[in-house]
Design a protein around this motif. Sequence first.
Motif, PDB file in Angstrom:
ATOM      1  N   ILE A 161       0.856  -1.176   0.000  1.00 51.17           N
ATOM      2  CA  ILE A 161       0.000   0.000   0.000  1.00 51.17           C
ATOM      3  C   ILE A 161       0.896   1.231   0.000  1.00 51.17           C
ATOM      4  O   ILE A 161       1.754   1.376   0.867  1.00 51.17           O
ATOM      5  CB  ILE A 161      -0.943   0.002   1.229  1.00 51.17           C
ATOM      6  CG1 ILE A 161      -1.807  -1.284   1.232  1.00 51.17           C
ATOM      7  CG2 ILE A 161      -1.818   1.253   1.239  1.00 51.17           C
ATOM      8  CD1 ILE A 161      -2.671  -1.456   2.460  1.00 51.17           C
ATOM      9  N   ASP A 162       0.707   2.108  -1.009  1.00 50.51           N
ATOM     10  CA  ASP A 162       1.570   3.280  -1.204  1.00 50.51           C
ATOM     11  C   ASP A 162       0.788   4.575  -0.999  1.00 50.51           C
ATOM     12  O   ASP A 162      -0.369   4.692  -1.393  1.00 50.51           O
ATOM     13  CB  ASP A 162       2.126   3.291  -2.635  1.00 50.51           C
ATOM     14  CG  ASP A 162       2.897   2.039  -2.981  1.00 50.51           C
ATOM     15  OD1 ASP A 162       3.775   1.668  -2.198  1.00 50.51           O
ATOM     16  OD2 ASP A 162       2.609   1.442  -4.037  1.00 50.51           O
ATOM     17  N   TYR A 163       1.473   5.551  -0.371  1.00 50.99           N
ATOM     18  CA  TYR A 163       0.917   6.888  -0.162  1.00 50.99           C
ATOM     19  C   TYR A 163       1.849   7.918  -0.774  1.00 50.99           C
ATOM     20  O   TYR A 163       3.078   7.771  -0.705  1.00 50.99           O
ATOM     21  CB  TYR A 163       0.765   7.181   1.337  1.00 50.99           C
ATOM     22  CG  TYR A 163      -0.284   6.328   2.008  1.00 50.99           C
ATOM     23  CD1 TYR A 163      -1.597   6.769   2.089  1.00 50.99           C
ATOM     24  CD2 TYR A 163       0.036   5.091   2.548  1.00 50.99           C
ATOM     25  CE1 TYR A 163      -2.574   5.992   2.697  1.00 50.99           C
ATOM     26  CE2 TYR A 163      -0.930   4.307   3.159  1.00 50.99           C
ATOM     27  CZ  TYR A 163      -2.236   4.761   3.231  1.00 50.99           C
ATOM     28  OH  TYR A 163      -3.189   3.994   3.821  1.00 50.99           O
ATOM     29  N   ASP A 164       1.264   8.993  -1.348  1.00 53.12           N
ATOM     30  CA  ASP A 164       2.100  10.066  -1.875  1.00 53.12           C
ATOM     31  C   ASP A 164       2.500  11.013  -0.738  1.00 53.12           C
ATOM     32  O   ASP A 164       2.117  10.814   0.417  1.00 53.12           O
ATOM     33  CB  ASP A 164       1.401  10.812  -3.021  1.00 53.12           C
ATOM     34  CG  ASP A 164       0.147  11.583  -2.597  1.00 53.12           C
ATOM     35  OD1 ASP A 164      -0.068  11.819  -1.377  1.00 53.12           O
ATOM     36  OD2 ASP A 164      -0.634  11.955  -3.493  1.00 53.12           O
ATOM     37  N   ALA A 165       3.250  12.052  -1.075  1.00 49.53           N
ATOM     38  CA  ALA A 165       3.770  12.977  -0.069  1.00 49.53           C
ATOM     39  C   ALA A 165       2.657  13.747   0.662  1.00 49.53           C
ATOM     40  O   ALA A 165       2.880  14.254   1.758  1.00 49.53           O
ATOM     41  CB  ALA A 165       4.738  13.964  -0.718  1.00 49.53           C
ATOM     42  N   LYS A 166       1.459  13.828   0.057  1.00 52.30           N
ATOM     43  CA  LYS A 166       0.338  14.522   0.701  1.00 52.30           C
ATOM     44  C   LYS A 166      -0.507  13.573   1.545  1.00 52.30           C
ATOM     45  O   LYS A 166      -1.468  14.003   2.167  1.00 52.30           O
ATOM     46  CB  LYS A 166      -0.530  15.185  -0.354  1.00 52.30           C
ATOM     47  CG  LYS A 166       0.165  16.330  -1.058  1.00 52.30           C
ATOM     48  CD  LYS A 166      -0.757  16.982  -2.048  1.00 52.30           C
ATOM     49  CE  LYS A 166      -0.049  18.118  -2.751  1.00 52.30           C
ATOM     50  NZ  LYS A 166      -0.904  18.763  -3.752  1.00 52.30           N
ATOM     51  N   GLY A 167      -0.174  12.286   1.533  1.00 57.41           N
ATOM     52  CA  GLY A 167      -0.921  11.314   2.327  1.00 57.41           C
ATOM     53  C   GLY A 167      -2.061  10.659   1.591  1.00 57.41           C
ATOM     54  O   GLY A 167      -2.865   9.951   2.186  1.00 57.41           O
ATOM     55  N   ASN A 168      -2.133  10.890   0.260  1.00 57.96           N
ATOM     56  CA  ASN A 168      -3.183  10.259  -0.534  1.00 57.96           C
ATOM     57  C   ASN A 168      -2.764   8.844  -0.923  1.00 57.96           C
ATOM     58  O   ASN A 168      -1.604   8.612  -1.277  1.00 57.96           O
ATOM     59  CB  ASN A 168      -3.459  11.061  -1.808  1.00 57.96           C
ATOM     60  CG  ASN A 168      -3.942  12.459  -1.486  1.00 57.96           C
ATOM     61  OD1 ASN A 168      -4.810  12.640  -0.648  1.00 57.96           O
ATOM     62  ND2 ASN A 168      -3.353  13.446  -2.136  1.00 57.96           N
ATOM     63  N   LEU A 169      -3.707   7.936  -0.892  1.00 58.00           N
ATOM     64  CA  LEU A 169      -3.451   6.557  -1.292  1.00 58.00           C
ATOM     65  C   LEU A 169      -3.203   6.541  -2.793  1.00 58.00           C
ATOM     66  O   LEU A 169      -4.029   7.018  -3.566  1.00 58.00           O
ATOM     67  CB  LEU A 169      -4.671   5.695  -0.938  1.00 58.00           C
ATOM     68  CG  LEU A 169      -4.571   4.216  -1.191  1.00 58.00           C
ATOM     69  CD1 LEU A 169      -3.520   3.587  -0.275  1.00 58.00           C
ATOM     70  CD2 LEU A 169      -5.920   3.557  -0.930  1.00 58.00           C
TER      71      LEU A 169
END
Length: 171
Positions: free
Chosen positions: A145-153
């Motif tokens: 499960i990956d999240y971007d720098a803004k915390g979005n999945l």
Amino acid sequence: MDRWTENEFQRVARTTRISTRTLDACKDVLVDGMSNMAAAAKHKMFAPQISRAVTTLREKQAEQMKFASIRKESDEMMQYIASEVARHLFGQEFETTLAQPGCSYEGPVVVQSKGYLVQKVGRGGVLHNVAAFDNLPQLQQTLRIDYDAKGNLTGIAQVNPQEKSAKDLGR
């Protein structure tokens, strides 16, 4: 020092592993207003032992009051419930943390509650908000499960544990 009611005392005492004898002495202090020294003499105990137990009971009461003040449907309560279920499955030392922006997590999904799921990553767990998922993963499904720098999945991929272990071994 304010006195406790009998019900308050019993509610808090049930959550501890304090012996019956020590609890009786603590009840004399917290409910009946007796001094630690008088309770120690009455129960043939040492005053510091009673003092430590009273401190433990007061800490437990504060903890209970903290969680009682959190609304039942609040985000914090949903995180707490998912974390407690994971602790019951894997032991009290099992720590959970919220998923962090810019991070990737790989491991099986071990708990799925109303607002959060717990993914076992290493020796601990990661809390993922189920609102971020289009389709909820199945329990025991191993995922990345990956999240971007803004915390979005940003990504969910199923990982086959056998393929991973063969790759890790250099095959």
